[in-house]
Motif scaffolding. Structure first.
Motif, PDB file in Angstrom:
ATOM      1  N   PRO A  20       0.688  -1.462  -0.097  1.00 33.13           N
ATOM      2  CA  PRO A  20      -0.216  -0.148   0.193  1.00 33.13           C
ATOM      3  C   PRO A  20       1.059   1.524   0.134  1.00 33.13           C
ATOM      4  CG  PRO A  20      -0.485  -1.880   1.755  1.00 33.13           C
ATOM      5  CD  PRO A  20       1.063  -1.906   1.654  1.00 33.13           C
ATOM      6  N   THR A  21       0.167   1.829  -0.365  1.00 27.61           N
ATOM      7  CA  THR A  21       1.268   3.543  -0.759  1.00 27.61           C
ATOM      8  C   THR A  21       0.295   4.112   0.128  1.00 27.61           C
ATOM      9  OG1 THR A  21       0.291   4.290  -2.901  1.00 27.61           O
ATOM     10  CG2 THR A  21       1.536   3.063  -2.594  1.00 27.61           C
ATOM     11  N   THR A  22       1.321   5.791   0.752  1.00 19.21           N
ATOM     12  CA  THR A  22       0.469   6.755   1.255  1.00 19.21           C
ATOM     13  C   THR A  22       0.630   8.078   0.610  1.00 19.21           C
ATOM     14  OG1 THR A  22       0.491   5.532   3.377  1.00 19.21           O
ATOM     15  CG2 THR A  22       0.393   8.180   3.266  1.00 19.21           C
ATOM     16  N   LEU A 102     -12.061  -6.093 -13.161  1.00 15.48           N
ATOM     17  CA  LEU A 102     -12.503  -6.298 -11.474  1.00 15.48           C
ATOM     18  C   LEU A 102     -11.030  -6.425 -10.683  1.00 15.48           C
ATOM     19  CD1 LEU A 102     -14.423  -5.467  -9.995  1.00 15.48           C
ATOM     20  CD2 LEU A 102     -14.999  -8.159  -9.298  1.00 15.48           C
ATOM     21  N   CYS A 103     -10.473  -7.183 -10.351  1.00 10.05           N
ATOM     22  CA  CYS A 103      -8.992  -7.965  -9.829  1.00 10.05           C
ATOM     23  C   CYS A 103      -8.355  -6.105  -9.780  1.00 10.05           C
ATOM     24  CB  CYS A 103      -8.969  -8.667 -10.136  1.00 10.05           C
ATOM     25  SG  CYS A 103      -9.715  -9.922  -9.574  1.00 10.05           S
ATOM     26  N   GLN A 104      -7.748  -6.344 -10.534  1.00  7.91           N
ATOM     27  CA  GLN A 104      -6.748  -5.097 -11.103  1.00  7.91           C
ATOM     28  C   GLN A 104      -7.793  -4.082 -10.118  1.00  7.91           C
ATOM     29  OE1 GLN A 104      -3.984  -4.984 -13.182  1.00  7.91           O
ATOM     30  NE2 GLN A 104      -4.077  -3.291 -11.758  1.00  7.91           N
ATOM     31  N   TRP A 105      -8.634  -3.643 -10.139  1.00  6.66           N
ATOM     32  CA  TRP A 105     -10.066  -2.378  -9.420  1.00  6.66           C
ATOM     33  C   TRP A 105     -10.123  -2.537  -8.540  1.00  6.66           C
ATOM     34  CZ3 TRP A 105     -13.722  -1.987  -7.050  1.00  6.66           C
ATOM     35  CH2 TRP A 105     -14.051  -0.286  -6.567  1.00  6.66           C
ATOM     36  N   LEU A 106     -10.287  -3.967  -7.801  1.00  7.32           N
ATOM     37  CA  LEU A 106     -10.144  -4.221  -6.265  1.00  7.32           C
ATOM     38  C   LEU A 106      -8.551  -4.102  -5.788  1.00  7.32           C
ATOM     39  CD1 LEU A 106     -12.144  -6.916  -6.088  1.00  7.32           C
ATOM     40  CD2 LEU A 106     -13.048  -4.954  -5.033  1.00  7.32           C
ATOM     41  N   TYR A 107      -7.393  -4.710  -6.834  1.00  6.83           N
ATOM     42  CA  TYR A 107      -6.109  -4.263  -6.089  1.00  6.83           C
ATOM     43  C   TYR A 107      -5.707  -2.935  -5.921  1.00  6.83           C
ATOM     44  CZ  TYR A 107      -1.159  -4.805  -5.865  1.00  6.83           C
ATOM     45  OH  TYR A 107       0.631  -4.576  -5.632  1.00  6.83           O
ATOM     46  N   ASP A 108      -5.387  -2.216  -7.087  1.00  2.00           N
ATOM     47  CA  ASP A 108      -5.846  -0.518  -7.676  1.00  2.00           C
ATOM     48  C   ASP A 108      -6.823   0.719  -6.154  1.00  2.00           C
ATOM     49  OD1 ASP A 108      -3.801  -1.482  -9.095  1.00  2.00           O
ATOM     50  OD2 ASP A 108      -5.366  -0.352 -10.930  1.00  2.00           O
ATOM     51  N   THR A 109      -7.516  -0.361  -5.930  1.00  3.84           N
ATOM     52  CA  THR A 109      -8.717   0.427  -4.805  1.00  3.84           C
ATOM     53  C   THR A 109      -8.313   0.432  -3.424  1.00  3.84           C
ATOM     54  OG1 THR A 109     -10.503   0.511  -6.168  1.00  3.84           O
ATOM     55  CG2 THR A 109     -10.748   1.144  -4.009  1.00  3.84           C
ATOM     56  N   TYR A 110      -8.048  -0.892  -2.827  1.00  6.81           N
ATOM     57  CA  TYR A 110      -7.109  -1.423  -1.812  1.00  6.81           C
ATOM     58  C   TYR A 110      -5.650  -0.680  -1.759  1.00  6.81           C
ATOM     59  CZ  TYR A 110      -6.591  -3.644   2.841  1.00  6.81           C
ATOM     60  OH  TYR A 110      -6.634  -3.792   4.087  1.00  6.81           O
ATOM     61  N   LEU A 111      -5.063  -0.063  -2.235  1.00  9.01           N
ATOM     62  CA  LEU A 111      -3.789   0.583  -2.458  1.00  9.01           C
ATOM     63  C   LEU A 111      -4.437   2.425  -2.030  1.00  9.01           C
ATOM     64  CD1 LEU A 111      -1.051  -1.554  -5.119  1.00  9.01           C
ATOM     65  CD2 LEU A 111      -2.135  -1.968  -2.372  1.00  9.01           C
ATOM     66  N   SER A 112      -5.660   2.504  -2.236  1.00 12.23           N
ATOM     67  CA  SER A 112      -6.137   4.031  -2.440  1.00 12.23           C
ATOM     68  C   SER A 112      -5.727   4.271  -0.672  1.00 12.23           C
ATOM     69  CB  SER A 112      -7.366   4.305  -2.684  1.00 12.23           C
ATOM     70  OG  SER A 112      -8.090   5.384  -1.970  1.00 12.23           O
ATOM     71  N   SER A 113      -4.910   5.777  -0.526  1.00 12.74           N
ATOM     72  CA  SER A 113      -5.262   6.450   0.889  1.00 12.74           C
ATOM     73  C   SER A 113      -5.760   6.612   1.681  1.00 12.74           C
ATOM     74  CB  SER A 113      -3.997   7.306   0.712  1.00 12.74           C
ATOM     75  OG  SER A 113      -4.463   8.450  -0.152  1.00 12.74           O
ATOM     76  N   ASP A 114      -8.142   6.019   1.103  1.00 14.11           N
ATOM     77  CA  ASP A 114      -8.765   6.257   0.747  1.00 14.11           C
ATOM     78  C   ASP A 114      -9.458   5.257   1.848  1.00 14.11           C
ATOM     79  OD1 ASP A 114     -11.013   7.144   1.865  1.00 14.11           O
ATOM     80  OD2 ASP A 114     -11.525   8.129  -0.374  1.00 14.11           O
ATOM     81  N   PRO A 115      -9.634   5.438   3.407  1.00 13.74           N
ATOM     82  CA  PRO A 115      -9.671   4.566   4.031  1.00 13.74           C
ATOM     83  C   PRO A 115     -11.499   3.849   3.976  1.00 13.74           C
ATOM     84  CG  PRO A 115      -9.595   6.325   5.262  1.00 13.74           C
ATOM     85  CD  PRO A 115      -9.330   6.675   4.142  1.00 13.74           C
ATOM     86  N   ASN A 116     -12.122   4.959   3.228  1.00 14.88           N
ATOM     87  CA  ASN A 116     -13.301   4.477   3.357  1.00 14.88           C
ATOM     88  C   ASN A 116     -13.376   3.599   1.506  1.00 14.88           C
ATOM     89  OD1 ASN A 116     -14.838   5.353   4.815  1.00 14.88           O
ATOM     90  ND2 ASN A 116     -14.713   7.643   3.672  1.00 14.88           N
ATOM     91  N   LEU A 117     -11.947   3.786   0.635  1.00 13.76           N
ATOM     92  CA  LEU A 117     -12.571   3.045  -0.480  1.00 13.76           C
ATOM     93  C   LEU A 117     -11.930   1.944  -0.343  1.00 13.76           C
ATOM     94  CD1 LEU A 117     -10.925   5.532  -2.622  1.00 13.76           C
ATOM     95  CD2 LEU A 117     -13.249   4.723  -3.177  1.00 13.76           C
ATOM     96  N   ARG A 118     -11.313   1.678   0.948  1.00  7.34           N
ATOM     97  CA  ARG A 118     -10.646   0.511   1.019  1.00  7.34           C
ATOM     98  C   ARG A 118     -11.144  -0.017   1.891  1.00  7.34           C
ATOM     99  NH1 ARG A 118      -4.333   0.436   2.147  1.00  7.34           N
ATOM    100  NH2 ARG A 118      -4.440  -0.493   3.542  1.00  7.34           N
ATOM    101  N   LEU A 119     -12.679   0.176   2.217  1.00  2.00           N
ATOM    102  CA  LEU A 119     -13.502  -0.887   3.088  1.00  2.00           C
ATOM    103  C   LEU A 119     -14.585  -1.449   1.930  1.00  2.00           C
ATOM    104  CD1 LEU A 119     -14.785   2.168   5.982  1.00  2.00           C
ATOM    105  CD2 LEU A 119     -13.676   0.038   6.026  1.00  2.00           C
TER     106      LEU A 119
END
Length: 366
Positions: A20-22, A102-119
């Motif tokens: 994950p990146t910040t 879709l897996c790529q989207w989930l992967y990139d979204t989890y690396l987001s700094s937004d905690p709500n997107l990670r949820l």
């Protein structure tokens, strides 16, 4: 089956290790910071439009309507239509490969700094784990398509937890029963010199970084991902919790003589449940069963899932599973009995006519 490491994603789709990146920002203006967060969330949600077709059962639903809200990520997380849309694509027979967008989207979204997107990503973890483990352990897994996409998402969550734990184990302090507490007073009060120090129990050993999901490391990686889900379970939508309970039911419904399963119920693949996976599962089921804010659907689904696990543990002679599930079953029974008695008392009081008050006589002194 171990997937090809070269299919794992990275933020730039070139690195094999998902970390994950910040994102840091130089602005101190809260309005601008809020707007940047909203803009990034909208961009992530709208990017799904090119990946997933429109919802077939709801003409009024659209991803753009969620993206245009003041809190796009929370709106997405709270939308059953959005969950159904993603679930349909994740459940596709060809999903989970290294080229799955879709897996790529989930992967990139989890690396987001937004905690709500990670949820959002975590809310789909029960479904993703259920599909992934059932395909891994199916009889024709050797001819199944690559699951590198699913594994990349699991590794992203695992790597994030490795970073947050910083090489330290997860421990719990266990107080000595000879010391008084809020819940008990020992019969013989110990002298100050005899006070016992609490012992330390290890819930999880230090985690090692992984760049691939090997069969020997799979239980640990999946278990850590489920534990991360449990940490945020109070923010998970009810349909995500029901999905997890349903997957537990399906993967343990071959023990018909002990769990009273109807032959009409769908049969799933029998998934091995080592302690690394079973432990976080029991925590999640315990929350679904006893959490006061959970829906009745989640509680009922957890009640059935726990009984299936108890039947599985009894059949396989797993003491840890038997003790834990039996305790949850007893707690479930007591909670339901208490709720039933409370409802009966409330109904009885409502049907009992109130006694008429005697008229008050005012005495006026002369």
């Amino acid at each position: 089956m171990d997937s090809n490491n070269n299919n794992y994603y990275s933020p730039s789709s070139t690195s094999s290790t998902p970390h994950p990146t910040t994102t840091t920002t130089n602005t101190t203006d809260p309005v601008q910071s809020w707007w940047e967060t909203v803009s990034k969330a909208r961009s992530r949600i709208l990017s799904l439009s090119s990946i997933i077709p429109s919802h077939p059962s709801s003409s009024s639903f659209s991803l753009s309507s969620l993206a245009d809200s003041d809190r796009p990520a929370i709106s997405f997380l709270s939308s059953p239509d959005a969950y159904s849309l993603i679930s349909s694509s994740l459940s596709s027979p060809v999903s989970g490969s290294g080229s799955d967008p879709l897996c790529q989207w989930l992967y990139d979204t989890y690396l987001s700094s937004d905690p709500n997107l990670r949820l959002i990503v975590l809310s789909f973890l029960p479904l993703l784990c259920g599909i992934y483990l059932s395909r891994i352990h199916s009889s024709d897994s050797s001819s199944a398509p690559s699951l590198a996409g699913f594994e990349a998402v699991l590794l992203a969550i695992y790597s994030s937890e490795v970073k947050s734990r910083a090489g330290k184990p997860v421990v719990v302090q266990i107080p000595h029963l000879s010391n008084p507490s809020l819940y008990h007073t020992p019969r013989n009060k110990p002298h100050k010199s005899q006070v016992q120090a609490p012992s330390t129990g290890v819930l999880s050993s230090p985690l090692e970084p992984q760049i691939a999901i090997k069969s020997t490391k799979r239980p640990v990686i999946v278990g850590v991902a489920l534990d991360c889900y449990f940490k945020h379970i109070s923010q998970m939508p009810s349909w995500s919790k029901v999905e997890l309970c349903r997957n537990v039911m399906i993967s343990n419904n071959e023990i018909e003589e002990n769990s009273g399963i109807s032959e009409s119920e769908p049969k799933g693949v029998r998934i091995p449940l080592p302690w690394e996976i079973l432990q976080p599962l029991l925590r999640i089921l315990g929350h679904c069963l006893l959490g006061p804010l959970n829906t009745q659907d989640a509680k009922d689904a957890a009640s059935v899932a726990v009984r299936r696990l108890y039947a599985r543990g009894s059949h396989d002679l797993v003491p840890q599973a038997i003790l834990a599930t039996r305790s949850l079953i007893q707690l479930d029974k007591r909670t339901r009995e208490t709720a039933k008695a409370t409802a009966a008392n409330t109904s009885s009081n409502a049907n009992t006519p109130a006694k008429a008050k005697k008229p008050e006589i005012l005495l006026v002194s002369k």
